[in-house]
Write a protein that holds these residues in place. Structure first.
Motif, PDB file in Angstrom:
ATOM      1  N   ASP A 217       0.812  -1.225   0.000  1.00  0.00           N
ATOM      2  CA  ASP A 217       0.000   0.000   0.000  1.00  0.00           C
ATOM      3  C   ASP A 217       0.846   1.277   0.000  1.00  0.00           C
ATOM      4  OD1 ASP A 217      -2.233  -1.620   0.227  1.00  0.00           O
ATOM      5  OD2 ASP A 217      -2.216  -1.544   2.425  1.00  0.00           O
ATOM      6  N   ILE A 218       2.115   1.157   0.431  1.00  0.00           N
ATOM      7  CA  ILE A 218       2.922   2.378   0.590  1.00  0.00           C
ATOM      8  C   ILE A 218       3.948   2.557  -0.540  1.00  0.00           C
ATOM      9  CG2 ILE A 218       2.616   2.375   3.108  1.00  0.00           C
ATOM     10  CD1 ILE A 218       5.588   1.392   3.275  1.00  0.00           C
ATOM     11  N   MET A 219       3.777   1.790  -1.602  1.00  0.00           N
ATOM     12  CA  MET A 219       4.770   1.798  -2.679  1.00  0.00           C
ATOM     13  C   MET A 219       4.794   3.045  -3.576  1.00  0.00           C
ATOM     14  SD  MET A 219       6.921  -0.536  -2.443  1.00  0.00           S
ATOM     15  CE  MET A 219       6.918  -0.626  -0.656  1.00  0.00           C
ATOM     16  N   PRO A 220       3.696   3.826  -3.689  1.00  0.00           N
ATOM     17  CA  PRO A 220       3.775   4.979  -4.606  1.00  0.00           C
ATOM     18  C   PRO A 220       4.991   5.880  -4.382  1.00  0.00           C
ATOM     19  CG  PRO A 220       1.495   4.621  -3.997  1.00  0.00           C
ATOM     20  CD  PRO A 220       2.319   3.643  -3.175  1.00  0.00           C
ATOM     21  N   LEU A 221       5.300   6.226  -3.141  1.00  0.00           N
ATOM     22  CA  LEU A 221       6.448   7.110  -2.895  1.00  0.00           C
ATOM     23  C   LEU A 221       7.775   6.411  -3.244  1.00  0.00           C
ATOM     24  CD1 LEU A 221       7.434   9.873  -1.826  1.00  0.00           C
ATOM     25  CD2 LEU A 221       7.567   8.838   0.460  1.00  0.00           C
ATOM     26  N   TYR A 222       7.846   5.111  -2.953  1.00  0.00           N
ATOM     27  CA  TYR A 222       9.063   4.343  -3.282  1.00  0.00           C
ATOM     28  C   TYR A 222       9.295   4.346  -4.794  1.00  0.00           C
ATOM     29  CZ  TYR A 222       9.562   2.579   1.477  1.00  0.00           C
ATOM     30  OH  TYR A 222       9.764   2.487   2.835  1.00  0.00           O
ATOM     31  N   LEU A 223       8.214   4.265  -5.543  1.00  0.00           N
ATOM     32  CA  LEU A 223       8.318   4.242  -7.002  1.00  0.00           C
ATOM     33  C   LEU A 223       8.664   5.639  -7.532  1.00  0.00           C
ATOM     34  CD1 LEU A 223       7.986   2.463  -9.502  1.00  0.00           C
ATOM     35  CD2 LEU A 223       5.556   3.057  -9.519  1.00  0.00           C
ATOM     36  N   TYR A 224       7.967   6.630  -7.002  1.00  0.00           N
ATOM     37  CA  TYR A 224       8.189   8.006  -7.452  1.00  0.00           C
ATOM     38  C   TYR A 224       9.657   8.417  -7.253  1.00  0.00           C
ATOM     39  CZ  TYR A 224       8.158  13.078  -7.490  1.00  0.00           C
ATOM     40  OH  TYR A 224       8.466  14.386  -7.755  1.00  0.00           O
ATOM     41  N   LEU A 225      10.180   8.168  -6.057  1.00  0.00           N
ATOM     42  CA  LEU A 225      11.552   8.624  -5.777  1.00  0.00           C
ATOM     43  C   LEU A 225      12.595   7.820  -6.553  1.00  0.00           C
ATOM     44  CD1 LEU A 225      11.668   9.522  -1.971  1.00  0.00           C
ATOM     45  CD2 LEU A 225      11.672  11.073  -3.926  1.00  0.00           C
ATOM     46  N   MET A 226      12.277   6.575  -6.903  1.00  0.00           N
ATOM     47  CA  MET A 226      13.258   5.768  -7.649  1.00  0.00           C
ATOM     48  C   MET A 226      13.253   6.111  -9.133  1.00  0.00           C
ATOM     49  SD  MET A 226      15.716   3.754  -7.220  1.00  0.00           S
ATOM     50  CE  MET A 226      15.670   2.968  -5.608  1.00  0.00           C
ATOM     51  N   GLY A 227      12.125   6.565  -9.635  1.00  0.00           N
ATOM     52  CA  GLY A 227      11.990   6.776 -11.083  1.00  0.00           C
ATOM     53  C   GLY A 227      12.327   8.191 -11.530  1.00  0.00           C
ATOM     54  N   PRO A 228      12.357   8.397 -12.836  1.00  0.00           N
ATOM     55  CA  PRO A 228      12.813   9.672 -13.409  1.00  0.00           C
ATOM     56  C   PRO A 228      11.884  10.857 -13.129  1.00  0.00           C
ATOM     57  CG  PRO A 228      11.960   8.216 -15.130  1.00  0.00           C
ATOM     58  CD  PRO A 228      11.992   7.406 -13.877  1.00  0.00           C
ATOM     59  N   ASP A 229      10.644  10.606 -12.696  1.00  0.00           N
ATOM     60  CA  ASP A 229       9.748  11.740 -12.427  1.00  0.00           C
ATOM     61  C   ASP A 229      10.185  12.555 -11.209  1.00  0.00           C
ATOM     62  OD1 ASP A 229       8.084  11.362 -14.622  1.00  0.00           O
ATOM     63  OD2 ASP A 229       6.916   9.830 -13.594  1.00  0.00           O
ATOM     64  N   SER A 230      11.077  11.975 -10.383  1.00  0.00           N
ATOM     65  CA  SER A 230      11.548  12.725  -9.203  1.00  0.00           C
ATOM     66  C   SER A 230      12.871  13.441  -9.472  1.00  0.00           C
ATOM     67  CB  SER A 230      11.703  11.781  -8.008  1.00  0.00           C
ATOM     68  OG  SER A 230      12.623  10.749  -8.303  1.00  0.00           O
ATOM     69  N   LEU A 231      13.269  13.483 -10.716  1.00  0.00           N
ATOM     70  CA  LEU A 231      14.515  14.173 -11.075  1.00  0.00           C
ATOM     71  C   LEU A 231      14.570  15.567 -10.434  1.00  0.00           C
ATOM     72  CD1 LEU A 231      16.041  12.725 -13.755  1.00  0.00           C
ATOM     73  CD2 LEU A 231      16.207  15.143 -14.278  1.00  0.00           C
ATOM     74  N   GLY A 232      15.679  15.885  -9.801  1.00  0.00           N
ATOM     75  CA  GLY A 232      15.828  17.204  -9.196  1.00  0.00           C
ATOM     76  C   GLY A 232      15.400  17.249  -7.737  1.00  0.00           C
ATOM     77  N   LYS A 233      14.681  16.230  -7.274  1.00  0.00           N
ATOM     78  CA  LYS A 233      14.292  16.198  -5.847  1.00  0.00           C
ATOM     79  C   LYS A 233      15.435  15.558  -5.075  1.00  0.00           C
ATOM     80  CE  LYS A 233       9.598  16.863  -6.141  1.00  0.00           C
ATOM     81  NZ  LYS A 233       9.195  18.219  -5.945  1.00  0.00           N
TER      82      LYS A 233
END
Ligand SMILES: NC(=O)c1ccc[n+]([C@@H]2O[C@H](COP(=O)([O-])OP(=O)(O)OC[C@H]3O[C@@H](n4cnc5c(N)ncnc54)[C@H](OP(=O)(O)O)[C@@H]3O)[C@@H](O)[C@H]2O)c1
Length: 253
Positions: free
Chosen positions: A227-243
């Motif tokens: 259930d808590i995977m969205p943030l894990y995916l977001y931060l690992m993938g290219p959409d979090s570039l610059g964060k």
């Protein structure tokens, strides 16, 4: 992106295609769910852990789902030597040629007891797994991460890593250390590399460690690791570039 949106994030199926991602403690709990999630989004996942049978089971589940073939690297973080971390880096370099992300997830709870009574050997054990290992692994793997066009390092913190509470002993101290390590690395790499570095606090999650910390709690009242995977995916993938340099909550709403 607001924290709420990050926690509702859904990546495209091929989001992590051609990326090689190392997940520590991938045999159980949150690490298992993250490894499965990354593989489901196209990553080649390197499954690190201590118990081979658990890693084999995750390997089989990824293969059965038809996702990219993963790899297994067993290493006991409580005893690992500098040479073993270096060998692990060499193995990844030789087998895959590149590395695009690390999720530092493996951890132990140690004792919940007043500092006055805290066993020093348990303190060292917890610190080795929760704080020394992420440092040693990151140091050994940095040269490879620097070669990646867009790499992500995620550390795992806890609410007691933001503000330590009574009786949480080495666990709280190690997680406060992780927050510092993450901030320091993010600062060192900002503007000079393509590596972003962040912390995730999973929040109360239905795992073996949570049950150990709160034996009286009803596990059904908690979020499952999936259930808590969205943030894990977001931060690992290219959409979090610059964060980078952030410490985020996977269950913030
Ligand atoms: N669950 C929560 O509510 C919660 C809340 C805040 C933070 N966290 C953090 O989230 C992370 C994952 O925890 P979890 O709840 O998923 O716990 P878990 O189910 O107990 O999983 C911990 C993982 O770490 C591995 N590990 C432990 N000692 C190791 C060692 N010496 N060498 C190599 N691997 C080792 C375990 O491997 P084995 O299975 O082989 O022992 C397991 O795969 C931890 O960093 C934890 O501090 C969890």
């Amino acid at each position: 992106m607001e924290t709420q949106s990050m926690n509702d994030y859904q990546g495209t199926p091929g989001l992590l295609q051609d990326r090689v991602i190392l997940v520590t403690g991938a045999g159980d709990g949150i690490g298992r769910a993250a490894a499965m999630t990354y593989a489901a989004h196209g990553a080649t996942v390197i499954l690190h852990g201590r118990t081979l049978a658990k890693l084999d089971a995750v390997y089989d589940a990824i293969e059965k789902a038809g996702d990219p073939q993963p790899a297994i690297v067993p290493l006991d973080l409580s005893t690992a030597t500098a040479m073993e971390y270096q060998q692990l880096a060499e193995t990844i370099q030789n087998e895959f040629g590149h590395l695009d992300g690390i999720l530092h997830n493996a951890g132990v709870l140690g004792d919940i007891t007043p500092l006055e009574m805290y066993d020093p050997d348990t303190w060292d054990f917890v610190m080795k797994i929760n704080l020394r290992a992420p440092f040693m692994l990151t140091q050994a793997l940095l040269p490879m991460l620097k070669q990646s066009p867009d790499a992500s390092v995620i550390f795992t913190t806890s609410s007691v890593g933001r503000r330590a509470r009574a009786f949480w002993g080495a666990y709280a101290a190690s997680k406060c250390g992780i927050e510092g390590l993450s901030q320091m690395l993010a600062d060192e790499l900002m503007n000079t590399s393509n590596i972003r570095v962040n912390c995730i606090n999973p929040g109360a999650t239905r795992t073996r460690m949570r049950a150990e910390a709160y034996p009286g709690e009803n596990p059904a009242s908690l979020k499952a690791p999936e259930d808590i995977m969205p943030l894990y995916l977001y931060l690992m993938g290219p959409d979090s570039l610059g964060k980078t340099g952030l410490s985020l909550d996977a269950q913030a709403r």
